[in-house]
Design a protein around this motif. Structure first.
Motif, mmCIF file in Angstrom:
data_model
loop_
_atom_site.group_PDB
_atom_site.id
_atom_site.type_symbol
_atom_site.label_atom_id
_atom_site.label_comp_id
_atom_site.label_asym_id
_atom_site.label_seq_id
_atom_site.Cartn_x
_atom_site.Cartn_y
_atom_site.Cartn_z
ATOM 1 N N ALA A 1 -0.468 -16.053 -9.979
ATOM 2 C CA ALA A 1 -1.102 -14.746 -10.105
ATOM 3 C C ALA A 1 -1.426 -14.210 -8.727
ATOM 4 O O ALA A 1 -1.578 -14.958 -7.766
ATOM 5 C CB ALA A 1 -2.388 -14.873 -10.921
ATOM 6 N N SER A 2 -1.507 -12.892 -8.643
ATOM 7 C CA SER A 2 -1.963 -12.299 -7.391
ATOM 8 C C SER A 2 -2.822 -11.091 -7.714
ATOM 9 O O SER A 2 -2.610 -10.401 -8.710
ATOM 10 C CB SER A 2 -0.778 -11.898 -6.507
ATOM 11 N N VAL A 3 -3.818 -10.899 -6.882
ATOM 12 C CA VAL A 3 -4.636 -9.713 -7.030
ATOM 13 C C VAL A 3 -4.676 -9.035 -5.668
ATOM 14 O O VAL A 3 -4.738 -9.695 -4.630
ATOM 15 C CB VAL A 3 -6.040 -10.048 -7.598
ATOM 16 N N GLN A 4 -4.555 -7.711 -5.692
ATOM 17 C CA GLN A 4 -4.521 -6.966 -4.442
ATOM 18 C C GLN A 4 -5.435 -5.757 -4.572
ATOM 19 O O GLN A 4 -5.454 -5.093 -5.608
ATOM 20 C CB GLN A 4 -3.090 -6.513 -4.161
ATOM 21 N N ALA A 5 -6.205 -5.493 -3.533
ATOM 22 C CA ALA A 5 -7.075 -4.320 -3.548
ATOM 23 C C ALA A 5 -6.972 -3.628 -2.212
ATOM 24 O O ALA A 5 -6.832 -4.284 -1.176
ATOM 25 C CB ALA A 5 -8.520 -4.752 -3.801
ATOM 26 N N TYR A 6 -6.997 -2.300 -2.226
ATOM 27 C CA TYR A 6 -7.053 -1.606 -0.947
ATOM 28 C C TYR A 6 -7.815 -0.297 -1.051
ATOM 29 O O TYR A 6 -7.967 0.275 -2.132
ATOM 30 C CB TYR A 6 -5.672 -1.387 -0.333
ATOM 31 N N VAL A 7 -8.335 0.108 0.088
ATOM 32 C CA VAL A 7 -8.917 1.443 0.210
ATOM 33 C C VAL A 7 -8.185 2.121 1.348
ATOM 34 O O VAL A 7 -7.741 1.481 2.301
ATOM 35 C CB VAL A 7 -10.439 1.410 0.488
ATOM 36 N N ASP A 8 -8.058 3.423 1.230
ATOM 37 C CA ASP A 8 -7.241 4.155 2.179
ATOM 38 C C ASP A 8 -7.806 5.566 2.300
ATOM 39 O O ASP A 8 -8.144 6.186 1.295
ATOM 40 C CB ASP A 8 -5.806 4.186 1.620
ATOM 41 N N THR B 1 -7.824 16.007 2.478
ATOM 42 C CA THR B 1 -8.353 14.654 2.559
ATOM 43 C C THR B 1 -7.952 13.914 1.288
ATOM 44 O O THR B 1 -8.059 14.472 0.195
ATOM 45 C CB THR B 1 -9.894 14.667 2.616
ATOM 46 N N VAL B 2 -7.494 12.703 1.451
ATOM 47 C CA VAL B 2 -7.175 11.876 0.290
ATOM 48 C C VAL B 2 -7.859 10.523 0.456
ATOM 49 O O VAL B 2 -7.633 9.835 1.444
ATOM 50 C CB VAL B 2 -5.647 11.634 0.154
ATOM 51 N N ARG C 1 0.861 -1.187 0.000
ATOM 52 C CA ARG C 1 0.000 0.000 0.000
ATOM 53 C C ARG C 1 0.894 1.232 0.000
ATOM 54 O O ARG C 1 1.765 1.383 0.841
ATOM 55 C CB ARG C 1 -0.892 -0.020 1.244
ATOM 56 N N SER C 2 0.652 2.123 -0.966
ATOM 57 C CA SER C 2 1.483 3.309 -1.083
ATOM 58 C C SER C 2 1.168 4.295 0.040
ATOM 59 O O SER C 2 0.009 4.563 0.338
ATOM 60 C CB SER C 2 1.228 3.969 -2.433
ATOM 61 N N GLU D 1 -4.855 11.682 10.469
ATOM 62 C CA GLU D 1 -5.679 10.513 10.751
ATOM 63 C C GLU D 1 -5.732 9.664 9.495
ATOM 64 O O GLU D 1 -5.868 10.208 8.393
ATOM 65 C CB GLU D 1 -7.101 10.927 11.146
ATOM 66 N N SER D 2 -5.626 8.360 9.654
ATOM 67 C CA SER D 2 -5.736 7.526 8.460
ATOM 68 C C SER D 2 -6.333 6.173 8.810
ATOM 69 O O SER D 2 -6.216 5.703 9.938
ATOM 70 C CB SER D 2 -4.366 7.341 7.805
ATOM 71 N N THR D 3 -6.996 5.595 7.837
ATOM 72 C CA THR D 3 -7.591 4.272 7.983
ATOM 73 C C THR D 3 -7.428 3.551 6.658
ATOM 74 O O THR D 3 -7.600 4.164 5.593
ATOM 75 C CB THR D 3 -9.094 4.379 8.310
ATOM 76 N N ASN D 4 -7.059 2.285 6.717
ATOM 77 C CA ASN D 4 -6.915 1.548 5.465
ATOM 78 C C ASN D 4 -7.302 0.101 5.654
ATOM 79 O O ASN D 4 -7.284 -0.428 6.760
ATOM 80 C CB ASN D 4 -5.474 1.643 4.960
ATOM 81 N N LEU D 5 -7.656 -0.527 4.532
ATOM 82 C CA LEU D 5 -8.033 -1.937 4.521
ATOM 83 C C LEU D 5 -7.490 -2.530 3.223
ATOM 84 O O LEU D 5 -7.679 -1.941 2.155
ATOM 85 C CB LEU D 5 -9.556 -2.059 4.569
#
Lengths: 676, 183
Positions: free
Chosen positions: A295-302, A315-316, A115-116, A278-282
Motif C-alpha cells: 500500500a502507499s499513501v501520498q499527501a501534498y499541498v501546493d 491563486t490556486v 504531484r499534478s 510563484e509556487s510552493t509545494n510539500l
C-alpha cells in the motif's frame, strides 16, 4: 568469383573472430574483476521496461534525456511518437498529445513525482513556470491515450510523469552551468547527504535566464524568461522494503511577451505583458506492506500564484490525499485499488474590465475511487486488464472512466494489444466562470452601426459537464534484440467538447461603458457550453535500432487527422477550424546517437513538422547537434547547437493569449557538469 | 588486389550494417549480466538449511526473458561444487523455491510486492530495474558508461540470511545499509 565469395566469408571471421559469441561459455568464466571492467557492446534501451504494458508508453531514461541535449522538459519530449512539441517563445511551449496543441493543451495531465502541475484555472500546464533540475530526473514516462482509469480526470489524451531520483541515489555534489551564445546563463547546484539509518537528503537550487526569441526580421527582445527554483527531497534508508519520501520546492519565474491587441476601431498594437509565477509545494509519501500486498499513501499541498501584469492574478491552493493498494495475486487476478480526494481553492482577481469572473472564489472538491484487475488468461501469452475510475467533481458531476485492455504475447519478441477506454476533462475555472471581452467584428457597410464588440461568457443554462472521450487503440511492439519497434493505431471520439456559439438573443447594449474606445458599441455575446464534438485518428511509429556497437538510430513518425463537427454557426465553425488545425497532421524525427570512444558522444537529431494551420505556421525541418565529452570521472562537457541549418523559424503562434508571433533562432550553448 | 580487398571490405561493412537489422545482436549487456549471476553465486553464502552442501543451486527468472538464451546456457554449470539449475517462473510462490531470482524489467510495476514476498526467505534477488538495491532488493545491476556494475543492499542480504564475500562488497558500485554507505 569463388575467391571473392571466400573472401567475403573469411573477412568477418578475421576481423570479428575475436569477439565473444552470444552464448560463448567463456564469458561466464570471467571473474568479477574482469566483468566490472568489460565494455558492453550494445546497451539495451531501458524504455523496454514497460513492454509488458498494454498501452502506448514511452519511457525516457536519464540517458535519453541527457543525450537529447534538453534543458527543459518539453525539449526532452520532442522525439516521443504522438507528442507534438512546438516552441511558442522563450520558455513557452505547446505540448500536445495526438493533436490538440496549444499554450494550454487541456487534454494532457502532467505530474512531477505524483504531484499534478495541471492548472485548474485554464486547464493546462504553464510550461514557462515549470523548472526542473533535469540532471536529477530518473525518467519521464509518457503514456499516450486515455490514462484516466489510473490517473484520473484530464488524462484524456495522455499522461506525462516526471520522476526524480531518490535522495539515496543523489549523494554528493552536482554543479551544472550553461551559457548560450547570447550570454544567457543558468546554474544548478545540488548537494546530497547520506543520513545513515535515517536515509538521505538532497537540497538543490537552480537559477538562470533563457534565451529570447526573435522577430520576423531577426530583431531581438520580444520576450524573456528568468527565475529560480529551490527545494529538497528526503528518502528513507534503502535497507527495508517500507519506504518514505518527503519533498518540497519553491519557485519563482517571470516571463514576458508581447500580446497583439485589436482595438475596437480595428487598430493593432503590441502590448508588453509580464507574467510572474510563484509556487510552493510539500509532498509526503509512505509505502508499506498491507494484507500481504503493498500500500502507499501520498499527501501534498501546493500553492500557485500567477500574476498577469497589472491585469489580474490567480491563486490556486491544492490539498491532495491519495491511497493505493496492490493486493497479493489471487489465482489469475492481480487487483489494485485506490481512493483519492482533492480540495482546490481558486481565486481570480480581475483588475481589468476586459475580464470578469463570477464567482471570483471557488472551493472545489474531487473524490475518486479506482479499481483495476489484471487477469492472466493464458500464462505468458494472454492478459486482460479491466479497470475503472469513478470520480465525482464539484465542477462537473459523477464521471465513470472505464478501460478494457487485452494483450497477446505469442513469443518473447512480439506483443500485440488492443484497448478501449473512456476519459473525462473537467471544465476549467476560466471556462466555467469567466466573461472575456476579446475583440470586435466590423459589420457590413450600410449597417446602422459600424461594428460590434465580442465577448465570451458561460451559457445561461449551461450545466457544466465534463468533456468526454472514447478511444480505441491497437498496438504492436517488437523487441529487436537491443532495439525495438512500436506501432500504435488510435481512434478517438470526443463528445461534449466545450466551445462557443453566437448568443441567439442578439446584440446587447452595455449598461456601463466598455473599457476601450469607442465605449458604446453593442456587444455580441458568445456563449460557452458542451456544444461541440470531434473525431481523430492516426498512427504513431517508433523505431530504435542499434546499427553497430557505436551507432544507434532512433526514428519516430506520427500521422493523424482531427475533424471537429461543423454547425450553422459561424463562430462555432471558426473555433472548430482552429482546433482541427492546432497541431500538424504529420511530424517525425530521426536521431543518430554515436559513441566515439574515450567518453565522447555525438548526437544529431533532425525533425520535420508539417504545417500548422492555426497561426499560419509553415512546415519546417530543424537539425540539432550535440557533442559530449566525459573529461574525467568528475567532469562532463557538452556542446549543443540548435536549428543548425536555419537562421530563424516559426514553430507556433499562441492561441490563448494572442501573442505576437516570434521566431526561434539558431542557438548554441556550452554546458559543464561537475560531480564530486 | 588491394583495391579489390577495399571493395570487399566496403561491401562487408554495408552488409553488416544491413544484416544487423535482422541478425542476432552482438554479445552485449545481457550476456554480461548472465555472467554476473554465476559470479554472485560464487561469492554468496546461503544458510545451510536453505542450501545444503552438494544440493543444486536454483537460478530463476521471474517475468519476461531479456537474456535470449544466455541463462539457459548456464544450466548444469558447476559453482562451488554445486550444479546450477535454471528455471523460468511465473509466480512468487515458485520464486520462493529458488536461491537466486532475477527479477525481469517486465515486473517493475509489481516490484514492491515481489520484494515483500521474497523478504526474509533466503532468496538472493537480483535485477536491473533502476533503483532495485535501494528499493530493498539484494543486488541491483546498473549499466553506466557502457559497463555493467552492481549495487548491493547489505541490510537486505542480512535480513535474508545471506552473506556476501568481502570481494563482492569491494567491487560493488554502491553498498547500501552499511557504515560504508553509498559513494
Amino acid at each position: 568469383m569463388t575467391s571473392r565469395f571466400a573472401l567475403l566469408l573469411v573477412a568477418p571471421a578475421l576481423c570479428w573472430g575475436t569477439a565473444a559469441h552470444a552464448d560463448d561459455p567463456s564469458l561466464a568464466d570471467l571473474s568479477l574483476e574482469e566483468l566490472v571492467r568489460l565494455d558492453v557492446s550494445a546497451v539495451s534501451r531501458k524504455a523496454q521496461k514497460l513492454s509488458d504494458t498494454p498501452a502506448a508508453v514511452t519511457v525516457l531514461s536519464a540517458a535519453d534525456i541527457r543525450r537529447s541535449g534538453a534543458r527543459s522538459v518539453p525539449e526532452a519530449l520532442r522525439e516521443v511518437p504522438g507528442v507534438i512539441v512546438s516552441q511558442i517563445g522563450s520558455g513557452r511551449w505547446s505540448v500536445g498529445v495526438r493533436g490538440w496543441g496549444g499554450r494550454f493543451s487541456n487534454k494532457l495531465l502532467v505530474q512531477i513525482d505524483g504531484r499534478s502541475v495541471y492548472s485548474p484555472l485554464f486547464s493546462g500546464v504553464f510550461w514557462e513556470a515549470l523548472d526542473v533540475v533535469l540532471a536529477d530526473v530518473e525518467r519521464i514516462e509518457v503514456i499516450r491515450g486515455p490514462g484516466a482509469s489510473l490517473w484520473g480526470a484530464n488524462a484524456v489524451n495522455g499522461v506525462i510523469n516526471i520522476v526524480t531520483r531518490k535522495a539515496t541515489a543523489t549523494v554528493g555534489t552536482l554543479v551544472s552551468a550553461d551559457v548560450d551564445n547570447g550570454g544567457h546563463a543558468s546554474l544548478a547546484v545540488r548537494q546530497g547527504v547520506d543520513l545513515g539509518d535515517a536515509g538521505a537528503l538532497r537540497v538543490f537550487a537552480k537559477g538562470g535566464e533563457l534565451g529570447g526569441s526573435r522577430t520576423r526580421e531577426g530583431g531581438g527582445g520580444p520576450d524573456y524568461n528568468r527565475g529560480w527554483v529551490a527545494g529538497f527531497r528526503m528518502d528513507g534508508a534503502g535497507s527495508g522494503v517500507d519506504a518514505w519520501t518527503l519533498q518540497g520546492s519553491s519557485n519563482r519565474r517571470t516571463s514576458g511577451e508581447n500580446i497583439t491587441t485589436n482595438s475596437l476601431t480595428g487598430e493593432q498594437a503590441a502590448l508588453p505583458l509580464d507574467f510572474v509565477f510563484e509556487s510552493t509545494n510539500l509532498l509526503g509519501r509512505y509505502n508499506w506492506g498491507l494484507a500481504g500486498g503493498e500500500a502507499s499513501v501520498q499527501a501534498y499541498v501546493d500553492q500557485q500564484l500567477a500574476n498577469v501584469g497589472t491585469y489580474g492574478k490567480g491563486t490556486v491552493n491544492t490539498a491532495d490525499l491519495d491511497f493505493q493498494h496492490r493486493l497479493v495475486p489471487y489465482g489469475v487476478h492481480e487487483i489494485m485499488w485506490g481512493l483519492g480526494g482533492r480540495l482546490v481553492q481558486t481565486e481570480i482577481v480581475a483588475a481589468s474590465p476586459v475580464l470578469s469572473i463570477s464567482p471570483p472564489r471557488r472551493n472545489s472538491r474531487v473524490f475518486s475511487a479506482f479499481v483495476q484487475d489484471e487477469i492472466t488468461l493464458v500464462p505468458q501469452t494472454w492478459k486482460l486488464t479491466l479497470g475503472g475510475r469513478f470520480e465525482y467533481s464539484s465542477l462537473s458531476r459523477f464521471e465513470p472512466q472505464p478501460t478494457a485492455r487485452l494483450m497477446w504475447t505469442p513469443n518473447m519478441e512480439d506483443s500485440l494489444w488492443a484497448s478501449w477506454s473512456r476519459a473525462a476533462r473537467t471544465p476549467s475555472i476560466g471556462e466555467s466562470d469567466a466573461t472575456i471581452l476579446f475583440g470586435s467584428q466590423p459589420l457590413p457597410p450600410g449597417s446602422p452601426i459600424p461594428m460590434v464588440a465580442l465577448a465570451s461568457r458561460p451559457g445561461a443554462s449551461w450545466s457544466r459537464r465534463a468533456e468526454r472521450v472514447d478511444t480505441v487503440e491497437l498496438g504492436y511492439r517488437r523487441n529487436l534484440g537491443n532495439g525495438s519497434l512500436e506501432a500504435v493505431l488510435f481512434h478517438s471520439d470526443y463528445h461534449r467538447l466545450i466551445s462557443e456559439q453566437t448568443d441567439p438573443n442578439g446584440l446587447v447594449f452595455p449598461t456601463s461603458p466598455l473599457p476601450v474606445e469607442p465605449f458604446t458599441v453593442p456587444i455580441q455575446y458568445l456563449q460557452r457550453g458542451n456544444q461541440s464534438a470531434a473525431r481523430s485518428y492516426g498512427v504513431e511509429l517508433g523505431v530504435d535500432l542499434p546499427v553497430t556497437s557505436a551507432l544507434r538510430l532512433q526514428a519516430s513518425y506520427t500521422l493523424m487527422d482531427t475533424r471537429v463537427r461543423r454547425s450553422a454557426d459561424a463562430v462555432a465553425n471558426a473555433t472548430a477550424r482552429e482546433r482541427e488545425e492546432s497541431a500538424p497532421q504529420h511530424w517525425g524525427s530521426l536521431r543518430m546517437a554515436m559513441n566515439l570512444g574515450r567518453g565522447q558522444e555525438i548526437d544529431v537529431a533532425a525533425r520535420r513538422v508539417g504545417t500548422i494551420g492555426t497561426g499560419d505556421v509553415p512546415a519546417y525541418t530543424a537539425v540539432d547537434f550535440r557533442y559530449a565529452w566525459r573529461v574525467s570521472r568528475y567532469f562532463d562537457l557538452y556542446f549543443v547547437a540548435l536549428n543548425l541549418f536555419d537562421p530563424l523559424h516559426l514553430e507556433y503562434v499562441s492561441n490563448f493569449f494572442p501573442g505576437q508571433p516570434v521566431y526561434q533562432p539558431r542557438t548554441a550553448f556550452l554546458q559543464g557538469v561537475w560531480r564530486f | 588486389m588491394i583495391r579489390h580487398l577495399c571493395r570487399h571490405v566496403l561491401a562487408l561493412i554495408i552488409g553488416l550494417a544491413g544484416s544487423s537489422l535482422m541478425a542476432a545482436p552482438q554479445p552485449g549487456e545481457y550476456q554480461i549480466k548472465a555472467a554476473y549471476l554465476i559470479n554472485f553465486a560464487r561469492y554468496m553464502e546461503w544458510p545451510a538449511g536453505r542450501l545444503p552442501a552438494g544440493a543444486v543451486l536454483r537460478l530463476c527468472l521471474l517475468g519476461r526473458d531479456p537474456f535470449g538464451g544466455s541463462l539457459l546456457a548456464l544450466e548444469g554449470r558447476p559453482v562451488q561444487g554445486r550444479e546450477v539449475r535454471f528455471r523460468q517462473v511465473d509466480s512468487l510462490d515458485q520464486a520462493l523455491e529458488c536461491h537466486i531470482v532475477f527479477v525481469s524489467g517486465s515486473e517493475e510495476r509489481r516490484l514492491g510486492l515481489i520484494l515483500r514476498g521474497l523478504s526474509g526467505r533466503g532468496v538472493l534477488s537480483v535485477s536491473d530495474i533502476e533503483g532495485f538495491a535501494e528499493a530493498g532488493g539484494g543486488i541491483g545491476m546498473v549499466t553506466e558508461d557502457d559497463r555493467v556494475r552492481f549495487d548491493i543492499n547489505q541490510a537486505a542480504l542480512t535480513r535474508d540470511g545471506l552473506r556476501a564475500s568481502s570481494q563482492l562488497l569491494r567491487l560493488g558500485r554502491q553498498v547500501f545499509g552499511t557504515e560504508r554507505g553509498p559513494r
